[in-house]
Scaffold this motif. Sequence first.
Motif, short mmCIF file in Angstrom:
data_model
loop_
_atom_site.label_atom_id
_atom_site.label_comp_id
_atom_site.label_asym_id
_atom_site.label_seq_id
_atom_site.Cartn_x
_atom_site.Cartn_y
_atom_site.Cartn_z
N SER A 133 14.37 104.20 103.99
CA SER A 133 13.03 103.96 104.53
C SER A 133 12.11 105.09 104.07
O SER A 133 12.56 106.14 103.61
CB SER A 133 13.07 103.92 106.06
N VAL A 134 10.82 104.86 104.23
CA VAL A 134 9.82 105.87 103.88
C VAL A 134 10.09 107.14 104.69
O VAL A 134 10.09 108.25 104.17
CB VAL A 134 8.40 105.31 104.14
N MET A 135 10.38 106.96 106.00
CA MET A 135 10.64 108.12 106.86
C MET A 135 11.88 108.89 106.41
O MET A 135 11.88 110.12 106.37
CB MET A 135 10.78 107.65 108.32
N ASP A 136 12.94 108.17 106.05
CA ASP A 136 14.15 108.87 105.60
C ASP A 136 13.91 109.64 104.30
O ASP A 136 14.47 110.71 104.09
CB ASP A 136 15.31 107.88 105.42
N ASN A 137 13.05 109.09 103.46
CA ASN A 137 12.69 109.81 102.24
C ASN A 137 12.01 111.14 102.59
O ASN A 137 12.28 112.16 101.98
CB ASN A 137 11.73 108.97 101.39
N MET A 138 11.16 111.08 103.61
CA MET A 138 10.46 112.30 104.04
C MET A 138 11.45 113.31 104.61
O MET A 138 11.37 114.50 104.33
CB MET A 138 9.41 111.96 105.09
N LYS A 139 12.40 112.82 105.39
CA LYS A 139 13.40 113.72 105.98
C LYS A 139 14.22 114.40 104.90
O LYS A 139 14.59 115.57 105.03
CB LYS A 139 14.30 112.94 106.94
N LEU A 140 14.51 113.67 103.86
CA LEU A 140 15.25 114.27 102.75
C LEU A 140 14.47 115.42 102.12
O LEU A 140 15.04 116.40 101.69
CB LEU A 140 15.55 113.23 101.68
N GLY A 141 13.16 115.26 102.11
CA GLY A 141 12.32 116.31 101.55
C GLY A 141 12.46 117.63 102.30
O GLY A 141 12.31 118.70 101.74
N ALA A 142 12.79 117.52 103.58
CA ALA A 142 12.93 118.72 104.41
C ALA A 142 14.16 119.54 104.02
O ALA A 142 14.23 120.73 104.30
CB ALA A 142 13.01 118.34 105.89
N THR A 143 15.13 118.92 103.40
CA THR A 143 16.35 119.65 103.03
C THR A 143 16.16 120.42 101.74
O THR A 143 16.87 121.38 101.49
CB THR A 143 17.53 118.69 102.81
N LYS B 17 3.68 102.53 107.09
CA LYS B 17 4.83 102.06 106.30
C LYS B 17 6.11 102.83 106.62
O LYS B 17 7.10 102.68 105.92
CB LYS B 17 4.52 102.27 104.80
N LYS B 18 6.08 103.67 107.62
CA LYS B 18 7.19 104.62 107.80
C LYS B 18 8.56 103.97 107.92
O LYS B 18 9.55 104.54 107.48
CB LYS B 18 6.92 105.55 108.98
N ASP B 19 8.62 102.76 108.50
CA ASP B 19 9.93 102.13 108.67
C ASP B 19 10.27 101.14 107.55
O ASP B 19 11.35 100.55 107.54
CB ASP B 19 9.99 101.40 110.03
N ASP B 20 9.35 100.98 106.62
CA ASP B 20 9.61 100.07 105.49
C ASP B 20 10.52 100.73 104.47
O ASP B 20 10.55 101.95 104.36
CB ASP B 20 8.29 99.68 104.79
N TYR B 21 11.21 99.89 103.71
CA TYR B 21 11.97 100.44 102.59
C TYR B 21 10.99 101.03 101.59
O TYR B 21 9.94 100.43 101.32
CB TYR B 21 12.77 99.33 101.88
N ALA B 22 11.35 102.15 101.03
CA ALA B 22 10.48 102.75 100.03
C ALA B 22 10.28 101.80 98.85
O ALA B 22 9.23 101.81 98.21
CB ALA B 22 11.06 104.08 99.57
N ALA B 23 11.27 100.95 98.62
CA ALA B 23 11.18 99.99 97.51
C ALA B 23 10.00 99.04 97.66
O ALA B 23 9.51 98.49 96.67
CB ALA B 23 12.48 99.20 97.42
N SER B 24 9.53 98.85 98.90
CA SER B 24 8.44 97.89 99.12
C SER B 24 7.06 98.48 98.81
O SER B 24 6.06 97.77 98.85
CB SER B 24 8.48 97.40 100.57
N LEU B 25 7.01 99.77 98.53
CA LEU B 25 5.71 100.40 98.26
C LEU B 25 5.18 100.04 96.86
O LEU B 25 5.97 99.79 95.95
CB LEU B 25 5.83 101.93 98.35
N SER B 26 3.87 100.08 96.72
CA SER B 26 3.27 99.85 95.40
C SER B 26 3.49 101.11 94.56
O SER B 26 3.88 102.17 95.08
CB SER B 26 1.77 99.59 95.55
N GLY B 27 3.22 101.00 93.26
CA GLY B 27 3.40 102.14 92.36
C GLY B 27 2.65 103.37 92.83
O GLY B 27 3.18 104.48 92.85
#
Length: 304
Positions: free
Chosen positions: A123-133, A172-182
């Motif tokens: 998800s978009v949120m999980d992508n953000m959490k990964l950034g914290a590491t 979009k925080k709970d959406d899959y990152a794949a669903s985002l536009s370019g």
Amino acid sequence: MSSDITPTNKPVKTVGLHVGDAAPGCRKVDPILIADGVKRTFGGLTAVDVEHVEIPRGAITALIGPNGAGKTTFFNLLTGFDKPDSGTWSFNGTSLAHVPAFKVARMGLIRTFQLTKALALLSVMDNMKLGATGQLGENIFRALLPFLWRKQDEDIEAKALELLARFKLDAKKDDYAASLSGGQRKLLEMARALMSDPKLVMLDEPMAGVNPALTQSLLDHVLGLKAEGMTVLFVEHDMHMVRHIADWVIVMAEGRVVAEGDPRTVMEDQAVIDAYLGAHHDTDLGQTDTGHVEALKELIDDEQ
Ligand SMILES: Nc1ncnc2c1ncn2[C@@H]1O[C@H](COP(=O)(O)OP(=O)(O)O)[C@@H](O)[C@H]1O
Ligand SMILES: [Mg+2]
């Protein structure tokens, strides 16, 4: 006493960001990053062979050059994601040779990563959490675990939400990152990089695949990073972006730094034009050599 000024004791003039003439490898007034003799070969191919380069602190520097010039490899080397055959480099005065990528990130030197297939499935949120590491790009699933016990989940989530709101991705925080536009993916890449409070943000082709409608927003966000005191180094083929936001331009060709200077001067440099003309296999992003040369001409015209 003699008033003669010999070449050896002549004071070197400081002009804006740099010291002395704006030439490849020139010194900067306040460099945040300094690389010396950084070389990386792949078999018989020399991908990067940077004799000396300094990145000015608090400014936006564009790293340009034809496809295959070694820009991405140089980014990987500087951030610890690849190892050079030889060379030294330092960030904020600390040597980074042999420092692993996650430690480099913790020191405040962050590069953005393209949304890979694996990241797109989070998800978009999980992508953000990964950034914290700060461990993104190594083993993302291994990276996901330590953060859970190392930091307060709530703090991280609050920070992620704040950044997502700033980049207009909060809905979009709970959406899959794949669903985002370019363009939204590019914003997510940038937002994710900010999770670890970087001092130097390195963006690899932030405009690639971005709809023109989002261009200005992206430029504004990059300018915003500078306004907040961050240093930005970006690789970009989009000359519009280089012209409008770069304070300094470094040109690479065949692994070397072939020109440096303010955007206006660099674009009129014959070596720069030659570097672009010399690349006959540049098909990345659907841009042709002609496209680059046209872009350069346009840039020169625009500045006159
Ligand atoms: N992992 C690799 N293995 C072999 N060759 C590589 C590898 N990574 C990059 N190269 C080569 O190194 C050169 C520089 O590539 P790269 O850094 O991606 O250039 P740029 O980002 O400027 O387009 C290219 O010739 C590329 O094919
Ligand atoms: Mg590249």
